[in-house]
Design a protein around this motif. Structure first.
Motif, PDB file in Angstrom:
ATOM      1  N   ARG A   1       0.799  -1.233   0.000  1.00  0.00           N
ATOM      2  CA  ARG A   1       0.000   0.000   0.000  1.00  0.00           C
ATOM      3  C   ARG A   1       0.826   1.276   0.000  1.00  0.00           C
ATOM      4  N   TYR A   2       1.977   1.258   0.653  1.00  0.00           N
ATOM      5  CA  TYR A   2       2.818   2.456   0.721  1.00  0.00           C
ATOM      6  C   TYR A   2       4.051   2.366  -0.186  1.00  0.00           C
ATOM      7  N   HIS A   3       4.186   1.291  -0.940  1.00  0.00           N
ATOM      8  CA  HIS A   3       5.432   1.068  -1.666  1.00  0.00           C
ATOM      9  C   HIS A   3       5.603   2.055  -2.819  1.00  0.00           C
ATOM     10  N   THR A   4       6.691   2.804  -2.753  1.00  0.00           N
ATOM     11  CA  THR A   4       6.929   3.841  -3.760  1.00  0.00           C
ATOM     12  C   THR A   4       7.117   3.259  -5.149  1.00  0.00           C
ATOM     13  N   ASP A   5       7.652   2.018  -5.222  1.00  0.00           N
ATOM     14  CA  ASP A   5       7.915   1.437  -6.541  1.00  0.00           C
ATOM     15  C   ASP A   5       6.642   1.050  -7.278  1.00  0.00           C
ATOM     16  N   MET A   6       5.483   1.192  -6.620  1.00  0.00           N
ATOM     17  CA  MET A   6       4.187   1.019  -7.271  1.00  0.00           C
ATOM     18  C   MET A   6       3.585   2.378  -7.676  1.00  0.00           C
ATOM     19  N   GLN A   7       4.181   3.451  -7.177  1.00  0.00           N
ATOM     20  CA  GLN A   7       3.527   4.754  -7.249  1.00  0.00           C
ATOM     21  C   GLN A   7       4.222   5.786  -8.132  1.00  0.00           C
ATOM     22  N   VAL A   8       5.539   5.782  -8.120  1.00  0.00           N
ATOM     23  CA  VAL A   8       6.287   6.811  -8.850  1.00  0.00           C
ATOM     24  C   VAL A   8       7.531   6.192  -9.479  1.00  0.00           C
ATOM     25  N   LEU A   9       7.840   6.635 -10.689  1.00  0.00           N
ATOM     26  CA  LEU A   9       9.048   6.208 -11.388  1.00  0.00           C
ATOM     27  C   LEU A   9       9.741   7.444 -11.947  1.00  0.00           C
ATOM     28  N   ASN A  10      11.029   7.567 -11.668  1.00  0.00           N
ATOM     29  CA  ASN A  10      11.816   8.685 -12.183  1.00  0.00           C
ATOM     30  C   ASN A  10      12.849   8.138 -13.159  1.00  0.00           C
ATOM     31  N   ILE A  11      12.759   8.574 -14.406  1.00  0.00           N
ATOM     32  CA  ILE A  11      13.722   8.162 -15.432  1.00  0.00           C
ATOM     33  C   ILE A  11      14.441   9.397 -15.947  1.00  0.00           C
ATOM     34  N   LYS A  12      15.673   9.568 -15.478  1.00  0.00           N
ATOM     35  CA  LYS A  12      16.501  10.693 -15.930  1.00  0.00           C
ATOM     36  C   LYS A  12      15.790  12.037 -15.763  1.00  0.00           C
ATOM     37  N   GLY A  13      15.089  12.217 -14.652  1.00  0.00           N
ATOM     38  CA  GLY A  13      14.416  13.478 -14.362  1.00  0.00           C
ATOM     39  C   GLY A  13      12.980  13.553 -14.847  1.00  0.00           C
ATOM     40  N   LYS A  14      12.539  12.577 -15.616  1.00  0.00           N
ATOM     41  CA  LYS A  14      11.144  12.497 -16.045  1.00  0.00           C
ATOM     42  C   LYS A  14      10.391  11.667 -15.004  1.00  0.00           C
TER      43      LYS A  14
ATOM     44  N   VAL B   1       0.229  13.845  -5.955  1.00  0.00           N
ATOM     45  CA  VAL B   1      -0.015  14.840  -7.002  1.00  0.00           C
ATOM     46  C   VAL B   1      -0.154  16.235  -6.399  1.00  0.00           C
ATOM     47  N   GLN B   2      -0.924  16.344  -5.321  1.00  0.00           N
ATOM     48  CA  GLN B   2      -1.094  17.638  -4.666  1.00  0.00           C
ATOM     49  C   GLN B   2       0.233  18.172  -4.129  1.00  0.00           C
ATOM     50  N   LYS B   3       1.026  17.284  -3.549  1.00  0.00           N
ATOM     51  CA  LYS B   3       2.325  17.703  -3.006  1.00  0.00           C
ATOM     52  C   LYS B   3       3.260  18.135  -4.115  1.00  0.00           C
ATOM     53  N   PHE B   4       3.306  17.373  -5.202  1.00  0.00           N
ATOM     54  CA  PHE B   4       4.153  17.746  -6.332  1.00  0.00           C
ATOM     55  C   PHE B   4       3.724  19.100  -6.909  1.00  0.00           C
ATOM     56  N   ASN B   5       2.434  19.319  -6.996  1.00  0.00           N
ATOM     57  CA  ASN B   5       1.939  20.604  -7.498  1.00  0.00           C
ATOM     58  C   ASN B   5       2.397  21.759  -6.602  1.00  0.00           C
ATOM     59  N   SER B   6       2.308  21.546  -5.289  1.00  0.00           N
ATOM     60  CA  SER B   6       2.683  22.608  -4.347  1.00  0.00           C
ATOM     61  C   SER B   6       4.177  22.907  -4.399  1.00  0.00           C
ATOM     62  N   LEU B   7       4.964  21.903  -4.780  1.00  0.00           N
ATOM     63  CA  LEU B   7       6.420  22.077  -4.856  1.00  0.00           C
ATOM     64  C   LEU B   7       6.905  22.370  -6.279  1.00  0.00           C
ATOM     65  N   ASN B   8       5.960  22.514  -7.200  1.00  0.00           N
ATOM     66  CA  ASN B   8       6.283  22.778  -8.607  1.00  0.00           C
ATOM     67  C   ASN B   8       7.187  21.701  -9.198  1.00  0.00           C
ATOM     68  N   ILE B   9       6.900  20.453  -8.837  1.00  0.00           N
ATOM     69  CA  ILE B   9       7.620  19.314  -9.401  1.00  0.00           C
ATOM     70  C   ILE B   9       6.883  18.841 -10.651  1.00  0.00           C
ATOM     71  N   ASP B  10       7.582  18.818 -11.772  1.00  0.00           N
ATOM     72  CA  ASP B  10       6.975  18.357 -13.021  1.00  0.00           C
ATOM     73  C   ASP B  10       6.774  16.842 -12.992  1.00  0.00           C
ATOM     74  N   TYR B  11       5.658  16.385 -13.514  1.00  0.00           N
ATOM     75  CA  TYR B  11       5.375  14.954 -13.537  1.00  0.00           C
ATOM     76  C   TYR B  11       4.387  14.657 -14.668  1.00  0.00           C
ATOM     77  N   GLU B  12       4.273  13.367 -14.982  1.00  0.00           N
ATOM     78  CA  GLU B  12       3.289  12.913 -15.956  1.00  0.00           C
ATOM     79  C   GLU B  12       2.402  11.868 -15.295  1.00  0.00           C
ATOM     80  N   LEU B  13       1.100  12.064 -15.353  1.00  0.00           N
ATOM     81  CA  LEU B  13       0.167  11.116 -14.752  1.00  0.00           C
ATOM     82  C   LEU B  13       0.051   9.854 -15.604  1.00  0.00           C
ATOM     83  N   CYS B  14       0.012   8.723 -14.931  1.00  0.00           N
ATOM     84  CA  CYS B  14      -0.190   7.453 -15.607  1.00  0.00           C
ATOM     85  C   CYS B  14      -1.521   6.867 -15.158  1.00  0.00           C
TER      86      CYS B  14
END
Length: 231
Positions: A39-52, A63-76
């Motif tokens: 349930r909390y495992h990051t490897d199920m939730q987010v993947l970073n490939i060379k900054g993407k 998503v809300q936290k990334f938005n507040s920190l201006n972190i770019d991401y792509e929703l899957c």
């Protein structure tokens, strides 16, 4: 010096506090439809490939936290909660190669890899990121036979270790990638690597890569789903 930002499970409060003192630490999501220990495992939730950064669309709080920190991401979208749909982001980047069970890799990630010239290496192990400690551009540790074979075929130096000695959901079935992380020139173990029966080989292999080792606690290694370095 700016502190690095990481994503990790808050389930172990002592472990979380340890990293919170050293990094900008974001809590992973509690995905209640997943089996308990995922349930909390990051490897199920987010993947970073060379900054993407790719994010499971079920992770509203991230998503809300990334938005507040201006972190770019792509929703899957449309990542299921049961195997094999749940492994859509469970991939290990080794240099310019992405190791994963290719059939179930999310289409957004596949498209990015094709456009970026990143080679997708297919393995039988669906929990590829869980099963792999990546030490650099060309060096990994794993207990999985299919990952080890694929590494050798693709000229990746690999230390194949025995299964066991890693706790997951109170059972001795965890993975080395979920029980460790590499940040900068340091490999952090969630527990004490000396509790693993391949400890000497693992320590030598890491030191040979020019990295240092920190055992976050003296307990048996624990698979928390790893840590994702965001920036």
């Amino acid at each position: 010096m700016n502190r690095k930002t990481i994503l990790m499970s808050p389930a172990d409060s002592n472990l979380f506090k340890y990293f919170e003192r050293r990094f900008n630490t974001i809590s992973s999501e509690n995905l209640k439809d997943y089996i308990t220990f995922e349930r909390y495992h990051t490897d199920m939730q987010v993947l970073n490939i060379k900054g993407k950064v790719f994010v499971n669309s079920a992770c509203d709080n991230i998503v809300q936290k990334f938005n507040s920190l201006n972190i770019d991401y792509e929703l899957c979208e449309n990542i299921g909660c049961k195997y094999p749909q749940n492994i859509a982001l469970n991939a290990a980047l080794v240099g310019n190669k992405l190791m994963c069970k290719a059939k179930h890799l999310h289409e957004n990630v596949k498209k990015f890899c094709v456009n970026s010239g990143i080679e997708i290496i297919d393995v039988n192990q669906g929990y590829t990121k869980c099963s792999t400690l990546v030490l650099g551009e060309n060096k990994i540790i794993t207990d999985d036979e299919s990952i080890a074979k694929a590494a050798l075929i693709n000229n990746i130096t690999v230390l194949k270790i025995k299964k066991g000695d890693i706790r997951l959901d109170d059972k001795n079935v965890g993975f080395i990638g979920g029980a460790s992380t590499k940040i900068g020139d340091t490999v952090y173990f969630f527990g004490d690597i000396k509790t693993h029966h391949n400890a000497d080989e693992i320590i030598d292999f890491i030191l040979d890569a020019g990295l240092q080792i920190i055992n976050v606690s003296q307990s048996i290694l624990t698979d928390i789903g790893g840590i994702v370095l965001i920036d």
